[in-house]
Design a protein around this motif. Structure first.
Motif, PDB file in Angstrom:
ATOM      1  N   THR A   1       0.820  -1.214   0.000  1.00 41.74           N
ATOM      2  CA  THR A   1       0.000   0.000   0.000  1.00 41.74           C
ATOM      3  C   THR A   1       0.852   1.262   0.000  1.00 41.74           C
ATOM      4  O   THR A   1       0.319   2.355  -0.068  1.00 41.74           O
ATOM      5  CB  THR A   1      -0.938   0.040   1.220  1.00 41.74           C
ATOM      6  N   ARG A   2       2.162   1.116   0.038  1.00 41.05           N
ATOM      7  CA  ARG A   2       3.064   2.277   0.107  1.00 41.05           C
ATOM      8  C   ARG A   2       2.897   3.214  -1.082  1.00 41.05           C
ATOM      9  O   ARG A   2       3.051   4.422  -0.957  1.00 41.05           O
ATOM     10  CB  ARG A   2       4.511   1.795   0.204  1.00 41.05           C
ATOM     11  N   ARG A   3       2.560   2.689  -2.252  1.00 35.67           N
ATOM     12  CA  ARG A   3       2.438   3.537  -3.432  1.00 35.67           C
ATOM     13  C   ARG A   3       1.290   4.528  -3.317  1.00 35.67           C
ATOM     14  O   ARG A   3       1.259   5.522  -4.017  1.00 35.67           O
ATOM     15  CB  ARG A   3       2.297   2.683  -4.677  1.00 35.67           C
ATOM     16  N   LEU A   4       0.347   4.283  -2.428  1.00 32.06           N
ATOM     17  CA  LEU A   4      -0.786   5.187  -2.238  1.00 32.06           C
ATOM     18  C   LEU A   4      -0.535   6.254  -1.183  1.00 32.06           C
ATOM     19  O   LEU A   4      -1.384   7.109  -0.978  1.00 32.06           O
ATOM     20  CB  LEU A   4      -2.026   4.385  -1.822  1.00 32.06           C
ATOM     21  N   LEU A   5       0.601   6.213  -0.498  1.00 33.40           N
ATOM     22  CA  LEU A   5       0.805   7.089   0.657  1.00 33.40           C
ATOM     23  C   LEU A   5       0.721   8.563   0.313  1.00 33.40           C
ATOM     24  O   LEU A   5       0.232   9.361   1.100  1.00 33.40           O
ATOM     25  CB  LEU A   5       2.141   6.792   1.331  1.00 33.40           C
ATOM     26  N   GLY A   6       1.209   8.958  -0.842  1.00 31.43           N
ATOM     27  CA  GLY A   6       1.157  10.367  -1.215  1.00 31.43           C
ATOM     28  C   GLY A   6      -0.269  10.879  -1.310  1.00 31.43           C
ATOM     29  O   GLY A   6      -0.551  12.031  -0.971  1.00 31.43           O
ATOM     30  N   ALA A   7      -1.182  10.043  -1.736  1.00 31.26           N
ATOM     31  CA  ALA A   7      -2.570  10.454  -1.902  1.00 31.26           C
ATOM     32  C   ALA A   7      -3.385  10.320  -0.614  1.00 31.26           C
ATOM     33  O   ALA A   7      -4.430  10.942  -0.489  1.00 31.26           O
ATOM     34  CB  ALA A   7      -3.223   9.623  -3.008  1.00 31.26           C
ATOM     35  N   LEU A   8      -2.902   9.559   0.351  1.00 31.02           N
ATOM     36  CA  LEU A   8      -3.698   9.291   1.546  1.00 31.02           C
ATOM     37  C   LEU A   8      -3.472  10.294   2.665  1.00 31.02           C
ATOM     38  O   LEU A   8      -4.165  10.255   3.671  1.00 31.02           O
ATOM     39  CB  LEU A   8      -3.421   7.878   2.057  1.00 31.02           C
TER      40      LEU A   8
ATOM     41  N   ARG B   1     -10.460   7.017  -3.693  1.00 35.18           N
ATOM     42  CA  ARG B   1     -11.038   6.613  -4.975  1.00 35.18           C
ATOM     43  C   ARG B   1     -12.408   7.228  -5.187  1.00 35.18           C
ATOM     44  O   ARG B   1     -12.740   7.661  -6.283  1.00 35.18           O
ATOM     45  CB  ARG B   1     -11.125   5.095  -5.045  1.00 35.18           C
ATOM     46  N   ALA B   2     -13.215   7.280  -4.133  1.00 27.67           N
ATOM     47  CA  ALA B   2     -14.544   7.876  -4.245  1.00 27.67           C
ATOM     48  C   ALA B   2     -14.440   9.370  -4.543  1.00 27.67           C
ATOM     49  O   ALA B   2     -15.218   9.911  -5.331  1.00 27.67           O
ATOM     50  CB  ALA B   2     -15.338   7.643  -2.963  1.00 27.67           C
ATOM     51  N   ALA B   3     -13.476  10.043  -3.934  1.00 25.66           N
ATOM     52  CA  ALA B   3     -13.298  11.482  -4.192  1.00 25.66           C
ATOM     53  C   ALA B   3     -12.834  11.715  -5.624  1.00 25.66           C
ATOM     54  O   ALA B   3     -13.234  12.705  -6.248  1.00 25.66           O
ATOM     55  CB  ALA B   3     -12.302  12.058  -3.202  1.00 25.66           C
TER      56      ALA B   3
END
Length: 110
Positions: A33-40, A89-91
């Motif tokens: 899940t590290r690749r999503l960290l910038g967006a989270l 993802r919903a946003a």
């Protein structure tokens, strides 16, 4: 040692091995899940790095042959990161965060 003692030692070893494998699998899923960290956002980064640090450091709530506390922290981080990813993802799609509640499904009668 008696035969019963050996059976208990082998069973304890198998349980320890199974929990270690479970903790490693959860850690791998958290790392993915590290690749999503910038967006989270900051909350996702804190959950990610906090869970990994807790799993790696030797200071635990339970002794290290019992990886249940590590598995709990990693599973909690995965759950939290999954919810953050779903909101992200919903946003991106322009959808609301949650489905409408029962009060929003009824239209007022005029």
């Amino acid at each position: 040692m008696s035969r019963e003692s050996w059976v208990l030692v082998v069973l304890a070893g198998l349980v320890a091995l199974a929990t270690l494998v479970g903790a490693v699998l959860l850690a791998v899923r958290v790392v993915r899940t590290r690749r999503l960290l910038g967006a989270l956002g900051a909350g996702g980064k804190v959950a990610f790095y906090g869970a990994l640090i807790y799993a790696i450091l030797p200071v635990d709530l339970l002794p290290d042959p019992i990886y249940l506390d590590d598995m709990g922290v990693l599973a909690g981080a995965l759950f939290y990161l999954g919810r953050l990813a779903a909101r992200h993802r919903a946003a991106q799609r322009g959808l609301p965060d949650r489905p409408p509640g029962p009060d929003r499904l009824r239209r007022p009668v005029s």
